[in-house]
Enzyme design. Structure first.
Site, PDB file in Angstrom:
ATOM      1  N   GLY A  22       0.804  -1.220   0.000  1.00  0.00           N
ATOM      2  CA  GLY A  22       0.000   0.000   0.000  1.00  0.00           C
ATOM      3  C   GLY A  22       0.832   1.263   0.000  1.00  0.00           C
ATOM      4  O   GLY A  22       0.502   2.246   0.673  1.00  0.00           O
ATOM      5  N   ALA A  23       1.897   1.272  -0.781  1.00  0.00           N
ATOM      6  CA  ALA A  23       2.861   2.376  -0.734  1.00  0.00           C
ATOM      7  C   ALA A  23       2.535   3.518  -1.685  1.00  0.00           C
ATOM      8  O   ALA A  23       3.309   4.463  -1.790  1.00  0.00           O
ATOM      9  CB  ALA A  23       4.261   1.850  -1.039  1.00  0.00           C
ATOM     10  N   ASN A  24       1.402   3.472  -2.358  1.00  0.00           N
ATOM     11  CA  ASN A  24       1.112   4.510  -3.345  1.00  0.00           C
ATOM     12  C   ASN A  24       0.438   5.744  -2.753  1.00  0.00           C
ATOM     13  O   ASN A  24       0.314   6.764  -3.418  1.00  0.00           O
ATOM     14  CB  ASN A  24       0.232   3.957  -4.465  1.00  0.00           C
ATOM     15  CG  ASN A  24      -1.089   3.411  -3.951  1.00  0.00           C
ATOM     16  OD1 ASN A  24      -1.148   2.247  -3.566  1.00  0.00           O
ATOM     17  ND2 ASN A  24      -2.131   4.222  -3.920  1.00  0.00           N
ATOM     18  N   GLY A  26      -0.880   7.952   1.224  1.00  0.00           N
ATOM     19  CA  GLY A  26      -0.937   8.037   2.674  1.00  0.00           C
ATOM     20  C   GLY A  26       0.373   7.730   3.358  1.00  0.00           C
ATOM     21  O   GLY A  26       1.457   8.127   2.909  1.00  0.00           O
ATOM     22  N   ILE A  27       0.284   7.018   4.457  1.00  0.00           N
ATOM     23  CA  ILE A  27       1.455   6.712   5.267  1.00  0.00           C
ATOM     24  C   ILE A  27       2.450   5.848   4.495  1.00  0.00           C
ATOM     25  O   ILE A  27       3.662   6.070   4.565  1.00  0.00           O
ATOM     26  CB  ILE A  27       1.022   6.040   6.573  1.00  0.00           C
ATOM     27  CG1 ILE A  27       0.349   7.090   7.470  1.00  0.00           C
ATOM     28  CG2 ILE A  27       2.209   5.398   7.299  1.00  0.00           C
ATOM     29  CD1 ILE A  27      -0.359   6.516   8.662  1.00  0.00           C
ATOM     30  N   GLY A  28       1.949   4.869   3.737  1.00  0.00           N
ATOM     31  CA  GLY A  28       2.851   4.023   2.963  1.00  0.00           C
ATOM     32  C   GLY A  28       3.680   4.822   1.980  1.00  0.00           C
ATOM     33  O   GLY A  28       4.874   4.556   1.805  1.00  0.00           O
ATOM     34  N   SER A 146      -3.634  -0.227  15.030  1.00  0.00           N
ATOM     35  CA  SER A 146      -4.396   1.011  15.210  1.00  0.00           C
ATOM     36  C   SER A 146      -4.814   1.133  16.663  1.00  0.00           C
ATOM     37  O   SER A 146      -4.965   0.127  17.373  1.00  0.00           O
ATOM     38  CB  SER A 146      -5.645   0.990  14.318  1.00  0.00           C
ATOM     39  OG  SER A 146      -6.558   2.008  14.671  1.00  0.00           O
ATOM     40  N   TYR A 171     -13.687  -3.062  11.636  1.00  0.00           N
ATOM     41  CA  TYR A 171     -12.350  -2.468  11.566  1.00  0.00           C
ATOM     42  C   TYR A 171     -11.584  -2.724  12.855  1.00  0.00           C
ATOM     43  O   TYR A 171     -10.407  -3.115  12.830  1.00  0.00           O
ATOM     44  CB  TYR A 171     -12.451  -0.967  11.305  1.00  0.00           C
ATOM     45  CG  TYR A 171     -11.109  -0.262  11.241  1.00  0.00           C
ATOM     46  CD1 TYR A 171     -10.242  -0.482  10.170  1.00  0.00           C
ATOM     47  CD2 TYR A 171     -10.697   0.608  12.243  1.00  0.00           C
ATOM     48  CE1 TYR A 171      -9.011   0.145  10.098  1.00  0.00           C
ATOM     49  CE2 TYR A 171      -9.464   1.247  12.187  1.00  0.00           C
ATOM     50  CZ  TYR A 171      -8.627   1.018  11.108  1.00  0.00           C
ATOM     51  OH  TYR A 171      -7.401   1.631  11.046  1.00  0.00           O
TER      52      TYR A 171
END
Length: 298
Positions: A22-24, A26-28, A146, A171
């Site tokens: 998920g590096a594309n 936000g935090i990633g 989280s 979640y």
């Protein structure tokens, strides 16, 4: 004198290789950008090739010498997770696996294999991918949890959410599963005599695109709350500490040091007692093997 870890504390990473799910965005994305700026080779493991390419272009604009590559990975499809793992195993070894990808409070949606999306992506996809490639990771495996884990409760009776679906409860449960998995993974790596360590982290409350499924009134209030929350770049500090920080040990859990662990510099975080309980962790491990068809062999 300041205390706590920030991006300024990330040492040179030249010669090291990190894979970030998920590096594309936000935090990633912030983690990938900073590690690339420090000289690491960064593999962006993402579902959408176009968004990954755009992210690499943005990183390259800041760091022209950035050493980047793309690995297709859709955590909502266990068949594709297994294909991605085979591709990773065929390539160079990895110093750090950063399990960052996740979904937060979407409408009821199922993975390809029929599991509720948040449990399926946040835990099952992460479990399967990590379970397949952990032997290819030399240093650290980071699992992102989280603050919401504290309200989670494991219930295996309705994993497809056919009987009921409350997005926030699901979640919370997926994030509890992340921590149960991280602690159990580290225990098993240690028992196997492996040098690789598992480390958990959470970003506090960070303003990223994960908030896109918040109800409209809450989304509208976000600008007013901005001064009290972490930006995506600040929310990345615990992940960066987990992946690169000195004096970090297997089984550590890291998060913001501000009031309520909502924002601020990174340091030790508080995991709930149920997240640290080995008994439900072992049960989750066994159930996850059955549900994914992946046995990590630990």
């Amino acid at each position: 004198m300041r205390s706590g870890f920030t991006a300024d504390d990330v040492a040179t990473q030249t010669g090291r290789r990190f894979l970030i799910t998920g590096a594309n965005a936000g935090i990633g994305f912030e983690v990938a950008k900073l590690l690339a700026a420090r000289g690491a080779h960064v593999v962006l493991a993402c579902r959408d090739a176009g968004r990954a390419e755009a992210a690499m272009d943005r990183i390259g604009a800041d760091t022209p010498a950035a050493d980047l590559s793309f690995q297709p990975l859709d955590l909502a499809d266990l068949d594709q997770v297994k294909e991605a793992a085979q591709a990773v195993l065929a390539g160079p070894r990895i110093d750090g696996l950063i399990n960052n990808a996740g979904v937060m409070i979407p409408p009821r949606t199922l993975t390809k294999q029929g599991y509720e999306l948040q449990f399926g992506v946040n835990h099952l996809g992460t479990f399967a991918f990590t379970g397949l490639i952990h032997g290819h990771v030399d240093d650290r495996i980071v699992v992102t949890a989280s603050l919401a884990h504290k309200g989670g409760a494991m219930d295996y009776s309705d994993l497809g959410a056919q009987r009921s679906y409350h997005h926030w409860q699901r979640y919370q449960t997926s994030k509890l599963a992340n921590l149960l998995f991280m602690f159990e993974l580290d225990r098993r790596l240690s028992a196997a005599g492996r040098a690789t360590q598992a480390i958990g982290c959470h970003p506090g409350v960070a303003l990223t695109e994960l908030t896109r499924h918040l109800p409209f009134p809450l989304r509208g209030m976000t600008p007013l709350a901005t001064p009290f929350f972490n930006s995506a770049a600040q929310g990345a500090w615990p992940t960066l500490q987990a992946a690169t920080g000195a004096n970090v040990q297997g089984g550590d859990y890291l998060g913001p040091q501000g009031l309520g662990e909502i924002s601020g510099r990174s340091g030790p975080a508080r995991a709930s007692g149920k997240a640290r309980d080995p008994k439900p962790a072992r049960e989750l491990w066994d159930r996850s093997i059955d549900l994914t068809g992946v046995d990590p062999g630990l």
